[in-house]
Enzyme design. Structure first.
Site, mmCIF file in Angstrom:
data_model
loop_
_atom_site.group_PDB
_atom_site.id
_atom_site.type_symbol
_atom_site.label_atom_id
_atom_site.label_comp_id
_atom_site.label_asym_id
_atom_site.label_seq_id
_atom_site.Cartn_x
_atom_site.Cartn_y
_atom_site.Cartn_z
ATOM 1 C CG ASN A 148 -0.380 0.024 2.500
ATOM 2 O OD1 ASN A 148 0.718 -0.500 2.675
ATOM 3 N ND2 ASN A 148 -1.026 0.619 3.463
ATOM 4 C CE LYS A 171 7.572 -10.977 0.232
ATOM 5 N NZ LYS A 171 6.913 -10.751 -1.053
ATOM 6 N N GLY A 224 2.915 -5.253 7.362
ATOM 7 C CA GLY A 224 1.879 -5.992 6.645
ATOM 8 C C GLY A 224 0.734 -6.301 7.578
ATOM 9 C CB SER A 225 -2.022 -8.669 7.255
ATOM 10 O OG SER A 225 -1.303 -9.858 7.024
ATOM 11 N N GLY A 229 2.216 -10.940 10.286
ATOM 12 C CA GLY A 229 3.180 -10.352 11.215
ATOM 13 C C GLY A 229 3.380 -11.212 12.451
ATOM 14 C CD GLU A 246 5.116 -0.073 13.071
ATOM 15 O OE1 GLU A 246 3.898 -0.014 13.316
ATOM 16 O OE2 GLU A 246 5.988 0.307 13.868
ATOM 17 C CB CYS A 280 -1.597 0.786 8.508
ATOM 18 S SG CYS A 280 -0.297 1.978 8.260
ATOM 19 C CD GLN A 327 -8.203 -4.970 0.435
ATOM 20 O OE1 GLN A 327 -7.218 -5.612 0.784
ATOM 21 N NE2 GLN A 327 -9.141 -4.604 1.299
ATOM 22 C CD GLU A 376 -5.874 -3.196 8.553
ATOM 23 O OE1 GLU A 376 -5.353 -4.307 8.336
ATOM 24 O OE2 GLU A 376 -5.212 -2.153 8.696
ATOM 25 C CD GLU A 455 9.075 0.482 10.275
ATOM 26 O OE1 GLU A 455 10.005 0.346 9.468
ATOM 27 O OE2 GLU A 455 7.898 0.206 10.013
HETATM 28 P P1 NAD Z 1 0.540 -9.067 4.016
HETATM 29 O O1 NAD Z 1 0.711 -9.435 5.448
HETATM 30 O O2 NAD Z 1 -0.318 -9.936 3.178
HETATM 31 O O3 NAD Z 1 1.956 -9.038 3.296
HETATM 32 C C1 NAD Z 1 3.004 -8.227 3.752
HETATM 33 C C2 NAD Z 1 4.306 -8.801 3.250
HETATM 34 O O4 NAD Z 1 4.544 -10.062 3.889
HETATM 35 C C3 NAD Z 1 4.291 -9.081 1.748
HETATM 36 O O5 NAD Z 1 5.553 -8.764 1.204
HETATM 37 C C4 NAD Z 1 4.051 -10.575 1.709
HETATM 38 O O6 NAD Z 1 4.495 -11.185 0.525
HETATM 39 C C5 NAD Z 1 4.846 -11.034 2.925
HETATM 40 N N1 NAD Z 1 4.484 -12.363 3.427
HETATM 41 C C6 NAD Z 1 3.329 -13.059 3.232
HETATM 42 N N2 NAD Z 1 3.405 -14.266 3.852
HETATM 43 C C7 NAD Z 1 4.613 -14.331 4.450
HETATM 44 C C8 NAD Z 1 5.259 -15.311 5.258
HETATM 45 N N3 NAD Z 1 4.686 -16.478 5.559
HETATM 46 N N4 NAD Z 1 6.487 -15.030 5.736
HETATM 47 C C9 NAD Z 1 7.073 -13.848 5.463
HETATM 48 N N5 NAD Z 1 6.519 -12.887 4.696
HETATM 49 C C10 NAD Z 1 5.301 -13.125 4.194
HETATM 50 O O7 NAD Z 1 0.054 -7.541 3.985
HETATM 51 P P2 NAD Z 1 -0.379 -6.686 2.705
HETATM 52 O O8 NAD Z 1 -1.723 -7.174 2.263
HETATM 53 O O9 NAD Z 1 0.726 -6.609 1.716
HETATM 54 O O10 NAD Z 1 -0.527 -5.216 3.335
HETATM 55 C C11 NAD Z 1 -1.685 -4.775 3.954
HETATM 56 C C12 NAD Z 1 -1.506 -4.801 5.453
HETATM 57 O O11 NAD Z 1 -0.373 -4.033 5.823
HETATM 58 C C13 NAD Z 1 -2.667 -4.171 6.207
HETATM 59 O O12 NAD Z 1 -3.025 -4.973 7.310
HETATM 60 C C14 NAD Z 1 -2.101 -2.842 6.708
HETATM 61 O O13 NAD Z 1 -2.714 -2.330 7.855
HETATM 62 C C15 NAD Z 1 -0.686 -3.200 6.922
HETATM 63 N N6 NAD Z 1 0.151 -1.996 6.934
HETATM 64 C C16 NAD Z 1 0.642 -1.555 8.119
HETATM 65 C C17 NAD Z 1 1.418 -0.416 8.171
HETATM 66 C C18 NAD Z 1 1.982 0.060 9.473
HETATM 67 O O14 NAD Z 1 2.987 0.740 9.433
HETATM 68 N N7 NAD Z 1 1.398 -0.271 10.605
HETATM 69 C C19 NAD Z 1 1.691 0.285 7.005
HETATM 70 C C20 NAD Z 1 1.166 -0.177 5.819
HETATM 71 C C21 NAD Z 1 0.399 -1.333 5.792
#
Ligand code: NAD
Length: 474
Positions: A148, A171, A224-225, A229, A246, A280, A327, A376, A455
């Site tokens: 995002n 990555k 990420g999610s 995470g 995060e 987020c 999505q 979310e 961060e």
């Molecule tokens: P996601 O968790 O699906 O993916 C994030 C990253 O993790 C991607 O690069 C993905 O390929 C990788 N990933 C997936 N499975 C993995 C595994 N088993 N091991 C290691 N890495 C793996 O999230 P998304 O859909 O790309 O992003 C949206 C999410 O990110 C939302 O929940 C949003 O709130 C969050 N986000 C948080 C912040 C913050 O700073 N708090 C900022 C931006 C987005």
């Protein structure tokens, strides 16, 4: 055009590729990007390990110069990179250029931080002994980023990692490899030595998982999610790695009776719907006291209906597409759920064209117990929760498993100060959208939103360095 991984200073192609498509127009193909697996991560980690010692002990002037040059190159190319970002992620061109400039600012900020890695000298309790406390690089750092903010988030992880002498394996999200690829290209042009920065693209389940488990990766910074995470944290703990996460948010914005209605509606519109709600820090719960509730709801409904949804490259567009079909399907499920849970759903219709367009939706009459107010959604949708007074508003705001950002719209200094002190969130906004932050101050949350050190800004040093205490007798 085919885009390769960047490993050990070389562009390395893969037979397997991911096709990067424009979410506003599925016929617009941005390029095909190499799709690696565990073996590519192993190659990248080997290259990062080989480069580590020289980079860790290089003059901070070299690290400064590389980061400063990278920042300058991003600024030079901001329109072109912003256009790429808008095409691959779907935010409007203005937002995308703004995010690109932010990435440049981050590089320039950490260019300065490379020169400011200070330590402490402390008197020992033993006569004649000196004690020094210094910060050293952690080692090879794995960076895993979401789709995002495809240029800003990679930047705010890469720049501090490199500034403090670490080497990197990054990555990016599978949906948005384009911006990350350009950053690798820019770092190469900026004179980053071979192996110091490595880019491996591919699926999280393979590339991400291998980064997390690889024994030579000392630390992982993940955005990420929540579900991914938490697994990353468990796996990092099992492998003895430092970790920073995060994750998601369900950010409340409180509007009290004495709020300036224009300010409140403007903040809600921006916080809930801009960037298609895919932030987020999005304002996904608007908690409104009863005296201003109806006027606020009417004004917000009208303003949301006026937002122009369409092609991000069209300067008139205010809301771009949702990032992909999956999505979009999730958004539609939540839209249906809001009705099932008893909300008065306003807006939310599909847009026209060969992309994932939807209009912003308001869930009026929501309660904080509903799933649409607890989970979310990550789309242009927000709950409106009516409350009796400020005390109830604060309690509802804090009643969530997340804690990233929170906001209040009020003209009362007393309420603003009370909210600032009692909001259980990492960031508090007064008369501002819950989204939209500066780059030189810490970013992060509490509870389910974040884990580990902050961060950004000078606080980033905590994660990207380790402390060494030395005792010296002459
Ligand atoms: P996601 O968790 O699906 O993916 C994030 C990253 O993790 C991607 O690069 C993905 O390929 C990788 N990933 C997936 N499975 C993995 C595994 N088993 N091991 C290691 N890495 C793996 O999230 P998304 O859909 O790309 O992003 C949206 C999410 O990110 C939302 O929940 C949003 O709130 C969050 N986000 C948080 C912040 C913050 O700073 N708090 C900022 C931006 C987005």
């Amino acid at each position: 055009m085919d885009f390769a991984h960047f490993i050990g200073g070389q562009w390395v192609a893969d037979s397997d590729v991911t096709t990067n498509r424009n979410p506003a127009n599925q016929d617009d193909i941005i390029g095909t990007y190499a799709r690696g697996g565990a073996a590519r991560v192993d190659e990248a980690v080997a290259a990062a390990m080989a480069a580590l010692d020289d980079w860790a002990h290089a003059s901070p002037q070299l690290r400064h110069d590389v980061l400063e040059k990278a920042g300058a190159l991003i600024v030079e190319r901001k329109d072109e990179l912003g256009r790429l970002l808008a095409r691959e992620e779907g935010k409007t061109l203005a937002e995308a250029v703004g995010e690109t400039v932010r990435a440049a600012q981050v590089f320039k900020f950490f260019a300065g931080e490379a020169l400011r890695n200070t330590g402490d000298a402390v008197a020992s309790v033993r006569p004649g002994v000196e004690v020094m406390i210094e910060r050293e690089p952690v080692g090879v750092i794995g960076l895993i980023t979401p789709w995002n903010f495809p240029i800003a988030i990679p930047a705010w992880k890469m720049a501090p990692a490199l500034a403090f002498g670490n080497t990197v394996v990054m990555k990016p999200a599978e949906l948005t490899p384009g911006c990350a690829w350009e950053l690798a290209n820019i770092l190469e042009q900026a004179g980053c030595p071979a192996g110091v920065f490595n880019l491996v693209m591919g699926p999280g389940s393979q590339v991400g998982a291998r980064i997390v488990e690889h024994p030579d990766i000392a630390a992982v910074s993940f955005t990420g999610s929540v579900a991914t995470g938490r697994q990353v944290a468990v796996d990092c703990a099992a492998n003895g790695k430092k970790v920073q996460l995060e994750m998601g948010g369900k950010n409340p914005m409180v509007v009290v009776d004495d709020a300036d209605l224009d300010v409140a509606v403007g903040a809600a519109l921006n916080g809930a719907f801009f960037s298609t709600g895919q932030r987020c820090t999005a304002s996904s719960r608007l908690i409104v006291t009863k005296g201003i509730h109806d006027a606020f709801l009417d004004r917000l409904t009208a303003a949301a209906a006026d937002l122009v949804v369409g092609d991000p490259l069209d300067p008139k567009t205010q809301i771009g597409p949702v990032v992909d079909q999956s999505q979009m399907d999730q958004n539609m499920r939540y839209l249906a759920l809001a009705s099932e849970e008893g909300c008065d759903v306003r807006g939310g219709g599909l847009g026209n064209g060969n992309g994932f367009f939807m209009h912003p939706a308001i869930f009026a009459g929501a309660s904080n117990a509903m799933r649409v107010s607890r989970e979310e959604i990550f789309g242009p949708m927000t709950s409106i929760i009516k409350v009796d007074d400020y005390d109830e508003a604060l309690a509802v705001a804090n009643d969530t498993e997340f804690g990233l950002s929170s906001g209040i719209c009020t003209t009362s200094l007393k309420l603003a100060s009370h909210f600032r002190r009692h909001a259980k969130a990492g960031m508090v906004m007064v008369n501002l959208p819950t989204a939209g932050v500066d780059y030189h101050v810490p970013f992060g949350g509490r509870k389910g939103s974040s884990y580990g050190p902050r961060e950004q800004g000078s606080y980033a040093r905590e994660f990207y360095t380790v402390v060494k205490t030395s005792y010296i007798a002459p």
